[in-house]
Design a protein around this motif. Structure first.
Motif, mmCIF file in Angstrom:
data_model
loop_
_atom_site.group_PDB
_atom_site.id
_atom_site.type_symbol
_atom_site.label_atom_id
_atom_site.label_comp_id
_atom_site.label_asym_id
_atom_site.label_seq_id
_atom_site.Cartn_x
_atom_site.Cartn_y
_atom_site.Cartn_z
ATOM 1 N N ALA A 33 19.159 -30.922 -30.265
ATOM 2 C CA ALA A 33 20.299 -32.282 -30.236
ATOM 3 C C ALA A 33 20.424 -32.915 -28.666
ATOM 4 O O ALA A 33 20.809 -34.302 -28.552
ATOM 5 C CB ALA A 33 21.420 -31.339 -31.182
ATOM 6 N N PHE A 34 20.651 -31.814 -27.967
ATOM 7 C CA PHE A 34 21.021 -32.064 -26.336
ATOM 8 C C PHE A 34 19.905 -33.397 -25.881
ATOM 9 O O PHE A 34 19.802 -34.495 -25.240
ATOM 10 C CB PHE A 34 21.279 -31.050 -25.407
ATOM 11 N N ALA A 35 18.430 -33.664 -25.965
ATOM 12 C CA ALA A 35 17.395 -34.005 -25.520
ATOM 13 C C ALA A 35 17.748 -35.502 -26.682
ATOM 14 O O ALA A 35 17.052 -36.520 -25.824
ATOM 15 C CB ALA A 35 16.490 -33.300 -25.769
ATOM 16 N N ASP A 36 17.570 -35.430 -27.513
ATOM 17 C CA ASP A 36 18.529 -36.266 -28.119
ATOM 18 C C ASP A 36 19.014 -37.799 -27.474
ATOM 19 O O ASP A 36 19.187 -38.771 -27.030
ATOM 20 C CB ASP A 36 18.743 -36.332 -29.693
ATOM 21 N N TYR A 87 9.715 -33.430 -19.084
ATOM 22 C CA TYR A 87 10.157 -31.993 -17.676
ATOM 23 C C TYR A 87 12.037 -32.739 -16.985
ATOM 24 O O TYR A 87 12.791 -31.999 -16.903
ATOM 25 C CB TYR A 87 9.395 -32.760 -15.970
ATOM 26 N N LEU A 88 12.000 -34.353 -17.238
ATOM 27 C CA LEU A 88 13.568 -34.384 -16.759
ATOM 28 C C LEU A 88 14.218 -34.559 -18.023
ATOM 29 O O LEU A 88 15.371 -33.787 -17.502
ATOM 30 C CB LEU A 88 13.516 -36.201 -16.580
ATOM 31 N N ILE A 89 14.246 -34.448 -19.405
ATOM 32 C CA ILE A 89 14.928 -33.779 -20.020
ATOM 33 C C ILE A 89 15.492 -32.195 -20.339
ATOM 34 O O ILE A 89 16.559 -31.759 -19.878
ATOM 35 C CB ILE A 89 14.640 -34.374 -21.643
ATOM 36 N N GLU A 90 14.036 -31.771 -20.079
ATOM 37 C CA GLU A 90 14.510 -30.121 -19.913
ATOM 38 C C GLU A 90 15.800 -29.513 -18.627
ATOM 39 O O GLU A 90 16.709 -29.430 -18.757
ATOM 40 C CB GLU A 90 13.404 -29.339 -20.049
ATOM 41 N N ALA A 91 15.111 -30.810 -17.863
ATOM 42 C CA ALA A 91 15.613 -30.560 -16.144
ATOM 43 C C ALA A 91 17.297 -30.791 -16.476
ATOM 44 O O ALA A 91 18.298 -30.190 -15.508
ATOM 45 C CB ALA A 91 15.045 -31.059 -14.679
ATOM 46 N N ALA A 92 17.753 -31.684 -17.273
ATOM 47 C CA ALA A 92 19.065 -32.180 -17.720
ATOM 48 C C ALA A 92 19.331 -31.487 -17.770
ATOM 49 O O ALA A 92 20.809 -31.109 -17.785
ATOM 50 C CB ALA A 92 19.293 -33.896 -18.234
ATOM 51 N N GLU A 93 18.791 -31.053 -19.250
ATOM 52 C CA GLU A 93 19.672 -29.786 -19.805
ATOM 53 C C GLU A 93 19.967 -28.233 -18.723
ATOM 54 O O GLU A 93 21.224 -27.950 -19.502
ATOM 55 C CB GLU A 93 19.275 -29.619 -20.936
ATOM 56 N N ALA A 125 28.372 -39.217 -18.040
ATOM 57 C CA ALA A 125 28.012 -39.453 -16.763
ATOM 58 C C ALA A 125 27.342 -39.142 -16.008
ATOM 59 O O ALA A 125 26.205 -39.692 -14.983
ATOM 60 C CB ALA A 125 29.190 -39.741 -15.966
ATOM 61 N N PHE A 126 27.108 -37.631 -15.417
ATOM 62 C CA PHE A 126 26.254 -36.358 -14.919
ATOM 63 C C PHE A 126 24.801 -36.911 -15.466
ATOM 64 O O PHE A 126 24.163 -37.175 -14.924
ATOM 65 C CB PHE A 126 27.101 -35.389 -15.506
ATOM 66 N N VAL A 127 24.749 -36.757 -17.629
ATOM 67 C CA VAL A 127 24.056 -37.112 -17.227
ATOM 68 C C VAL A 127 23.177 -38.158 -17.102
ATOM 69 O O VAL A 127 21.410 -38.198 -17.040
ATOM 70 C CB VAL A 127 23.616 -36.431 -19.461
ATOM 71 N N ALA A 128 23.778 -39.110 -17.257
ATOM 72 C CA ALA A 128 23.245 -40.695 -17.392
ATOM 73 C C ALA A 128 22.686 -40.488 -15.584
ATOM 74 O O ALA A 128 21.532 -41.424 -14.937
ATOM 75 C CB ALA A 128 24.456 -41.891 -17.278
ATOM 76 N N THR A 129 23.647 -40.320 -14.374
ATOM 77 C CA THR A 129 23.460 -40.053 -13.171
ATOM 78 C C THR A 129 22.153 -39.018 -13.142
ATOM 79 O O THR A 129 21.236 -39.645 -11.883
ATOM 80 C CB THR A 129 24.120 -39.578 -12.649
ATOM 81 N N PHE A 130 22.039 -38.456 -13.837
ATOM 82 C CA PHE A 130 21.325 -37.061 -13.431
ATOM 83 C C PHE A 130 19.645 -37.831 -14.133
ATOM 84 O O PHE A 130 18.502 -38.158 -13.434
ATOM 85 C CB PHE A 130 21.485 -36.018 -13.805
ATOM 86 N N LEU A 131 19.564 -38.834 -14.827
ATOM 87 C CA LEU A 131 18.503 -39.252 -15.347
ATOM 88 C C LEU A 131 18.181 -39.946 -15.352
ATOM 89 O O LEU A 131 16.629 -40.501 -14.632
ATOM 90 C CB LEU A 131 18.481 -39.723 -16.744
ATOM 91 N N TYR A 132 18.427 -40.950 -13.674
ATOM 92 C CA TYR A 132 18.893 -41.786 -13.232
ATOM 93 C C TYR A 132 18.266 -41.546 -12.268
ATOM 94 O O TYR A 132 17.858 -42.714 -11.236
ATOM 95 C CB TYR A 132 19.498 -43.193 -13.153
ATOM 96 N N THR A 133 19.383 -40.569 -11.418
ATOM 97 C CA THR A 133 18.544 -40.895 -10.246
ATOM 98 C C THR A 133 18.149 -38.819 -9.441
ATOM 99 O O THR A 133 17.464 -39.049 -8.626
ATOM 100 C CB THR A 133 20.019 -40.292 -9.220
ATOM 101 N N GLY A 134 17.856 -38.309 -10.800
ATOM 102 C CA GLY A 134 17.043 -36.928 -10.063
ATOM 103 C C GLY A 134 17.950 -35.794 -9.341
ATOM 104 O O GLY A 134 17.721 -35.056 -8.749
ATOM 105 N N GLU A 135 19.073 -36.267 -9.198
ATOM 106 C CA GLU A 135 20.152 -35.809 -8.011
ATOM 107 C C GLU A 135 20.868 -34.278 -8.905
ATOM 108 O O GLU A 135 21.518 -34.462 -9.720
ATOM 109 C CB GLU A 135 20.884 -36.756 -7.620
ATOM 110 N N VAL A 136 21.136 -33.886 -7.572
ATOM 111 C CA VAL A 136 21.534 -32.241 -8.156
ATOM 112 C C VAL A 136 22.651 -32.137 -6.565
ATOM 113 O O VAL A 136 22.451 -32.233 -5.370
ATOM 114 C CB VAL A 136 20.991 -31.239 -8.125
ATOM 115 N N VAL A 137 23.269 -31.328 -7.207
ATOM 116 C CA VAL A 137 24.553 -30.988 -6.123
ATOM 117 C C VAL A 137 24.569 -29.438 -6.111
ATOM 118 O O VAL A 137 24.848 -28.338 -6.784
ATOM 119 C CB VAL A 137 26.155 -31.526 -6.176
#
Length: 150
Positions: free
Chosen positions: A30-33, A47-53, A93-105
């Motif tokens: 569900a999170f991936a979807d 890999y990006l989906i897994e990293a986002a989760e 918004a966190f998920v969207a930003t992460f998916l488009y930038t690959g950035e983490v804090v």
């Protein structure tokens, strides 16, 4: 080969695991979807989906992930996000930003840890992510543009 609707429907019986997991209420997918819907494309790197989760759970905790999934799992996603409380909107918004930038804090420092897989590189047709585009080290990004070439 173009996959027609008829071919797709014909393949479905060959994928019993996915259908069974959904029918039994297994919500691991569900999170991936939801992340794919937020990203707006279906071909997001696994890999990006897994990293986002992973990054979502680091940022908000596993309980927040369950609440996020339960709140956004059914119905039109934009309506669900618009009607959601501010905390859920911030998480989307966190998920969207992460998916488009690959950035983490981490400890107040922002780094583009996942940039080679992020969606912004899919949107750019004239370049690839530094370090993944040929050449040693940082790839072709190491070389300055040729004067007058543009």
């Amino acid at each position: 080969m173009k996959l027609s609707r008829r071919m797709f429907l014909g393949i479905l019986p060959l994928v019993p695991g996915a259908a069974k997991a959904r029918a039994l209420g297994n919500r691991d997918w569900a999170f991936a979807d939801i992340a794919r819907q937020i990203g707006g494309v279906t071909d997001v790197s696994p890999y990006l989906i897994e990293a986002a989760e992973y990054e979502f759970v680091l940022a908000y905790g596993p309980d927040a992930k369950g609440i996020f999934v339960a709140a956004l799992d059914t119905g039109p996603l934009l309506d669900r996000i618009a009607d959601a409380e501010p905390a859920l909107q911030a998480q989307a918004a966190f998920v969207a930003t992460f998916l488009y930038t690959g950035e983490v804090v981490r400890d107040g420092v922002t780094s583009a840890k996942y940039y080679p897989w992020c969606l912004s590189w899919k949107a750019v047709t004239f370049a690839s992510a530094p370090g993944t585009c040929g050449g040693p080290g940082f790839g072709h990004w190491e070389n300055a543009p040729i004067p007058g070439a543009m």
